[in-house]
Design an enzyme around this catalytic site. Structure first.
Site, short mmCIF file in Angstrom:
data_model
loop_
_atom_site.label_atom_id
_atom_site.label_comp_id
_atom_site.label_asym_id
_atom_site.label_seq_id
_atom_site.Cartn_x
_atom_site.Cartn_y
_atom_site.Cartn_z
N ASP A 1 -24.07 45.24 16.19
CA ASP A 1 -23.74 44.02 15.44
C ASP A 1 -22.53 43.28 16.00
OD1 ASP A 1 -21.70 45.71 14.79
OD2 ASP A 1 -22.02 45.70 12.64
N GLU B 1 -19.40 44.61 16.52
CA GLU B 1 -18.08 45.16 16.18
C GLU B 1 -17.59 46.08 17.31
OE1 GLU B 1 -18.21 46.94 12.28
OE2 GLU B 1 -18.31 44.97 11.30
N ARG C 1 -0.96 28.74 22.92
CA ARG C 1 -0.76 27.30 23.11
C ARG C 1 -0.62 26.56 21.78
NH1 ARG C 1 -5.29 26.10 27.58
NH2 ARG C 1 -6.17 27.93 26.61
N GLN C 2 -1.13 27.14 20.71
CA GLN C 2 -0.97 26.49 19.39
C GLN C 2 0.31 27.05 18.78
OE1 GLN C 2 -3.48 24.32 17.83
NE2 GLN C 2 -2.04 23.86 16.19
N HIS D 1 2.86 29.99 27.59
CA HIS D 1 2.85 28.53 27.72
C HIS D 1 4.15 27.91 27.21
CE1 HIS D 1 1.14 24.70 28.42
NE2 HIS D 1 1.31 24.34 27.17
N ASP E 1 2.14 18.75 35.10
CA ASP E 1 2.56 18.37 33.76
C ASP E 1 4.09 18.48 33.69
OD1 ASP E 1 2.77 18.07 31.05
OD2 ASP E 1 1.46 19.75 30.52
N LYS F 1 1.17 14.27 32.47
CA LYS F 1 -0.19 14.42 31.93
C LYS F 1 -0.23 14.07 30.45
CE LYS F 1 -2.11 18.60 30.77
NZ LYS F 1 -2.70 19.93 30.99
N ARG G 1 -3.04 14.47 27.22
CA ARG G 1 -4.37 14.91 26.80
C ARG G 1 -4.62 14.38 25.39
NH1 ARG G 1 -7.66 19.62 28.28
NH2 ARG G 1 -5.91 20.64 29.31
N ASP H 1 0.34 26.08 38.07
CA ASP H 1 0.14 25.91 36.63
C ASP H 1 0.07 27.29 35.98
OD1 ASP H 1 -0.08 24.54 34.27
OD2 ASP H 1 -1.98 23.55 34.73
C1 R5P Z 1 -1.52 23.04 29.52
O1 R5P Z 1 -0.55 22.34 29.28
C2 R5P Z 1 -1.56 24.14 30.52
O2 R5P Z 1 -0.38 24.26 31.25
C3 R5P Z 1 -2.73 23.98 31.48
O3 R5P Z 1 -2.50 22.90 32.34
C4 R5P Z 1 -4.01 23.77 30.74
O4 R5P Z 1 -4.17 24.72 29.72
C5 R5P Z 1 -5.19 23.81 31.68
O5 R5P Z 1 -6.36 23.56 30.96
P1 R5P Z 1 -7.60 22.90 31.68
O6 R5P Z 1 -7.89 23.70 32.91
O7 R5P Z 1 -8.69 22.98 30.64
O8 R5P Z 1 -7.26 21.48 31.97
#
Ligand code: R5P
Length: 290
Positions: free
Chosen positions: A34, A36, A93-94, A127, A166, A189, A191, A216
């Site tokens: 299932d 788990e 990231r959140q 991040h 970025d 950058k 988004r 990155d």
């Molecule tokens: C975001 O600020 C991170 O540093 C990466 O640049 C990001 O997570 C990359 O995501 P993706 O490959 O989907 O653009």
């Protein structure tokens, strides 16, 4: 210290144990029909300081649950202390509420890990460092950028231009520059929070005829790198390379990036992948040995 070989990072765990001459604790894992998860530690952890090595790349939910189960099993079997080594920390990231009604996922994950028995966490190039202050136990992010830059240095790229795609990640390019001994710079950058669409603007830098290495932390869909490469090509660099700590490379990301006109993508074994040519074993072992 004993090293628990989490199913998502078995090889990395073994390398760390070799470096530290530490005993390993193998882990039996399986998935029930299932979906788990089942986990069993195959070694003694009683009265031991243990480090569980387990990355939490996709499928994040399963790997986080496995980590929690390993911590719980270690605690129940009398481990003295539990350090989680989580090279890629999912949901980091959140780190704040961007749009009303959202959760702070990073904090939720941290609380869940504490409830499972984890006393300390070490991750790699998180991040946003700020998110670590939200953790209810000591948490630290170490960097793999000099190890990645070293990879290029050894291949004759001394003096290459280190670029971050970025402004928020410019510290990565700056750190790489210390090893590569060239210049560094960043792109701007943006988004769209609803559509995910990326737009990029250039900054004032000169890369004509130079080797550029884009640094990155994460490559997920590849959209960020592809957008950066498209802009960079207008500046006529000699070559473009890509280095990232966490090569999630979702779906067609690797193909998209390679087809955008770059020479090479290099990642670490934070997320085992076809581009994982740099191991985190040495930076993590050094941190554990402190
Ligand atoms: C975001 O600020 C991170 O540093 C990466 O640049 C990001 O997570 C990359 O995501 P993706 O490959 O989907 O653009």
């Amino acid at each position: 210290m004993k090293i628990v070989l989490g199913p998502a990072s078995t090889q990395l765990g073994e390398l760390i144990a070799q470096n530290l001459k530490a005993e390993t604790v193998p882990v039996i894992s399986k998935t029930f029909p299932d979906g788990e998860s089942y986990i069993r530690l195959e070694g003694k952890v009683e009265n031991e300081d243990i480090a569980i090595v387990q990355t939490t790349s996709p499928p994040q939910g399963t790997k986080l649950i496995q980590l929690a189960f390993m911590a719980d099993a270690a605690k129940r079997n009398g481990a003295k202390s539990i350090t989680a080594i989580v090279p890629y920390l999912a949901y980091a990231r959140q780190d704040k509420v961007f749009l009303k009604g959202e959760a702070i996922s990073a904090e939720t994950v941290a609380r869940m890990l504490q409830a499972a028995g984890i006393d300390r966490l070490i991750t790699v190039n998180i991040h946003q460092e700020n998110v670590l202050f939200r953790f209810p136990f000591p948490a630290k992010s170490i960097s793999a950028i000099s190890a990645l830059a070293e990879y290029f240095l050894k291949r004759g790229y001394a003096g290459a231009f280190a670029l971050s795609p970025d402004a928020g990640a410019v510290h990565l390019a700056e750190e790489a520059r210390e090893t590569l001994r060239g210049e560094f710079g960043y792109l701007e950058k943006n988004r769209d929070r609803y559509t995910g669409q990326i737009t990029m603007k250039t900054k004032n830098f000169e890369v004509k005829g130079k080797n550029v290495i884009i640094f990155d932390d994460i490559i997920s869909s590849g959209g960020t790198i592809v957008a950066a490469v498209q802009i960079l090509k207008g500046f006529s660099p000699k070559g473009i390379h890509v280095a990232c700590v966490h090569p999630l490379l979702i779906g067609e990301a690797e193909k998209l990036i390679l087809h955008s006109g770059i020479q090479e993508i290099v990642g670490t074994d934070s997320v085992p992948s076809t581009v994982s040519r740099v191991s985190l074993a040495s930076v993590i072992s050094q941190e554990l040995a402190k």
